[in-house]
Design an enzyme around this catalytic site. Structure first.
Site, PDB file in Angstrom:
ATOM      1  N   GLU A   1       8.106   0.329  12.551  1.00  0.00           N
ATOM      2  CA  GLU A   1       9.170   1.357  12.437  1.00  0.00           C
ATOM      3  C   GLU A   1       8.044   3.306  12.979  1.00  0.00           C
ATOM      4  O   GLU A   1       7.686   3.527  11.292  1.00  0.00           O
ATOM      5  CB  GLU A   1       9.993   1.062  11.489  1.00  0.00           C
ATOM      6  CG  GLU A   1      11.064   1.662  11.596  1.00  0.00           C
ATOM      7  CD  GLU A   1      11.324   3.221  11.243  1.00  0.00           C
ATOM      8  OE1 GLU A   1      11.865   3.975  11.824  1.00  0.00           O
ATOM      9  OE2 GLU A   1      11.078   3.885   9.897  1.00  0.00           O
TER      10      GLU A   1
ATOM     11  N   LYS B   1       0.775  -1.063  -0.043  1.00  0.00           N
ATOM     12  CA  LYS B   1       0.178   0.139   0.014  1.00  0.00           C
ATOM     13  C   LYS B   1       0.849   1.238  -0.349  1.00  0.00           C
ATOM     14  O   LYS B   1       1.932   1.859   0.723  1.00  0.00           O
ATOM     15  CB  LYS B   1      -0.967   0.046   1.113  1.00  0.00           C
ATOM     16  CG  LYS B   1      -2.432   1.097   1.555  1.00  0.00           C
ATOM     17  CD  LYS B   1      -1.971   2.847   1.043  1.00  0.00           C
ATOM     18  CE  LYS B   1      -1.325   2.884   2.428  1.00  0.00           C
ATOM     19  NZ  LYS B   1      -0.948   4.146   2.667  1.00  0.00           N
TER      20      LYS B   1
ATOM     21  N   CYS C   1      13.161   9.570  10.173  1.00  0.00           N
ATOM     22  CA  CYS C   1      12.601   9.367  11.354  1.00  0.00           C
ATOM     23  C   CYS C   1      13.947   9.641  12.120  1.00  0.00           C
ATOM     24  O   CYS C   1      13.678   9.124  13.546  1.00  0.00           O
ATOM     25  CB  CYS C   1      11.734   8.215  11.407  1.00  0.00           C
ATOM     26  SG  CYS C   1      13.168   6.339  10.825  1.00  0.00           S
TER      27      CYS C   1
ATOM     28  N   GLU D   1       8.033  14.435  17.678  1.00  0.00           N
ATOM     29  CA  GLU D   1       8.957  14.856  16.313  1.00  0.00           C
ATOM     30  C   GLU D   1       8.013  15.765  15.569  1.00  0.00           C
ATOM     31  O   GLU D   1       7.103  15.909  15.037  1.00  0.00           O
ATOM     32  CB  GLU D   1       8.926  13.344  15.572  1.00  0.00           C
ATOM     33  CG  GLU D   1       9.548  12.930  14.253  1.00  0.00           C
ATOM     34  CD  GLU D   1       9.869  11.776  13.256  1.00  0.00           C
ATOM     35  OE1 GLU D   1      10.195  11.025  13.845  1.00  0.00           O
ATOM     36  OE2 GLU D   1       8.278  11.231  13.814  1.00  0.00           O
TER      37      GLU D   1
END
Length: 486
Positions: free
Chosen positions: A258, A184, A293, A392
């Site tokens: 993750e 996807k 990330c 973040e």
């Protein structure tokens, strides 16, 4: 700044059951060049029925097709074919990455080969080295076997910031294990998945082994909920990962997650500030505009050296050339979308409001009316409990945090819900290892960012579950079976 388009063979279709199929609706996603804000491709949008067809094709291929019944060595032949085609298309994958997400092309071009073709080469080699069947002795002395078998149908949910590389490190081990897949892709960056599907067709992969659709969150959630999907592997935000884990947990589906990071770089008192700043500033601002990330976004320094670090990082930030990712002079491109730039702007405003010192940046570059550009930004005097130190940002913003001593630096490094990456800067290798052992993080680099998917990548705490890359990345797509003989 020139217009750059992305040419796909079947943008209006999905790759399901080994062939290109028409979507069930006429809805589409526009792919935007983040440097010019122009539409560079238009791809089909998957509805619920399209996702169901993709899952059914993968289920059929796993339950009745040849792929899971091949030997690992036979599957490795296909992985080598993938690697050959990915190497041939390396520059095109790098070009697409730059257009969709803003990474500088000259940075993307050498890196992407390490990820995409490198992943397939690494796992193809494991076909001959990994013990898929081990002969053992049971506690009673009987002959026994430990057999690794494929987990089944895998749903891959790919992020927008590094789609080709992250897709490769999910797909290659899953294929070697004998799984079948539904990939996807992200609506913001779907083109790498389409190019990968074209390769599946070119190399003659058996029908249904890999299926590719592009969908928004509601239909993506159906992939997670579908009982015919045995495992979900996801890279993305912690918020989305939390929801995926909840849904998967309800039916005990396997997951690899993750997720986000807020990674610290600890500068110890024996290390040169200018050298550390050059390593951190250049690697951070120059690699995908901070949209990574595992970026080292919290710079923790001895209090006496705080001002020197802020000044050094600010000077580096001011030298960064922000512009067209394909221009030879550019060292940092745009953010991937207007929405992402607005997110960064909100965080910067919050940082100022909460009392951090804005040393440089903090706004859109002058003279760039189009494109999602944002200046490299450095904050000083950041409280480790403040918003910009805890959440973040996913943009070109560094926070410098003063520490009283080594022990307090380690405490602050760990004082976060995340644990994806870290670094320790010191001239003493033994000291570096001793500090690294105290940091709760999936990776710790010495004197720089040193993540390595070939060994293993993943995080502690809310940075995820499981590992990608290396042998752990392969066993994540298998179930272990024990057989004890009479």
């Amino acid at each position: 700044m020139t217009t750059k388009t992305i040419d796909l063979k079947h943008p209006g279709q999905f790759f399901i059951g080994g062939k290109w199929t028409e979507p069930s609706t006429s809805e589409t996603f526009n792919v935007i060049n983040c440097s010019t804000e122009e539409v560079v491709a238009t791809v089909a949008t998957a509805a619920s029925s399209d996702m169901q067809r993709a899952v059914a094709a993968a289920r059929e291929a796993f339950d009745h097709g040849p792929w899971p019944r091949m030997t690992p060595q036979e599957r490795a032949v296909y992985l080598e074919r993938f690697a050959e085609r990915l190497e041939a298309l390396n520059d095109e994958f790098a070009r697409v990455w730059a257009i969709e997400t803003g990474i500088v092309y000259k940075v993307a071009q050498p890196r992407i080969g390490l990820f995409i073709s490198g992943a397939f080469r690494q796992y193809a080699a494991m076909a001959s080295t990994f013990p898929f069947t081990e002969e053992l002795r049971s506690v009673s002395g009987n002959l026994a076997y430990r057999i690794y078998e494929p987990v089944g149908v895998v749903g891959e949910i790919i992020p927008w910031n590094g789609p080709a590389g992250l897709m490769a490190y999910k797909t290659a081990p899953a294929l070697l294990a004998g799984c079948t897949l539904v990939i996807k892709s992200s609506p913001e960056a779907p083109c790498s998945a389409y190019m990968f599907a074209e390769i599946c067709e070119e190399i003659g992969l058996p029908p249904g082994v890999v299926n590719v659709v592009t969908a928004d969150r509601d239909v993506s959630e159906e992939l997670v909920r579908n009982p015919d999907v045995d495992k979900i592997t996801f890279t993305g935000s912690t918020g989305a990962g939390r929801k995926i884990a909840s849904i998967a947990g309800d039916r005990i589906a396997r997951v690899t997650l993750e997720l986000g990071g807020k990674s610290p770089a600890i500068i110890l008192d024996d290390y040169d500030i200018e050298t550390a700043a050059q390593t951190l500033g250049s690697s951070y601002f120059g690699y995908n505009t901070g949209q990574i990330c595992h970026s080292l976004t919290r710079v923790i320094v001895p209090r006496a050296k705080h001002d020197s670090m802020v000044e050094a990082l600010a000077n580096i930030a001011k030298q960064i050339v922000v512009g067209d990712p394909f221009a030879p002079e550019t060292t940092s491109g745009p953010l991937a979308s207007g929405r992402q730039r607005e997110t960064v702007e909100r965080f910067v405003a919050t940082g100022v409001a909460e009392g951090a010192t804005l040393a440089t940046g903090g706004k859109r570059p002058p003279g760039q009316a189009r494109g999602f550009f944002y200046e490299p930004t450095v904050f000083g005097n950041v409280d480790n409990r403040s918003t910009i130190a805890q959440q973040e940002i996913f943009g070109p913003v560094l926070s410098v945090i003063p520490a009283d001593d080594e022990a307090s630096a380690i405490r602050m490094a760990n004082d976060t819900p995340f644990g994806l990456n870290a670094a320790v800067f010191t001239n003493d290798r033994d000291r570096a290892l001793a500090v690294a052992r105290q940091i709760r993080s999936g990776t710790v680099g010495h004197n720089g960012p040193r993540t390595d998917f070939s060994i293993g990548f993943g995080g502690f705490k809310q940075s995820g579950i499981g590992r990608e890359g290396g042998t752990e990345g392969l066993t994540a797509f298998m179930e272990s079976k024990t057989v004890v003989m009479a």
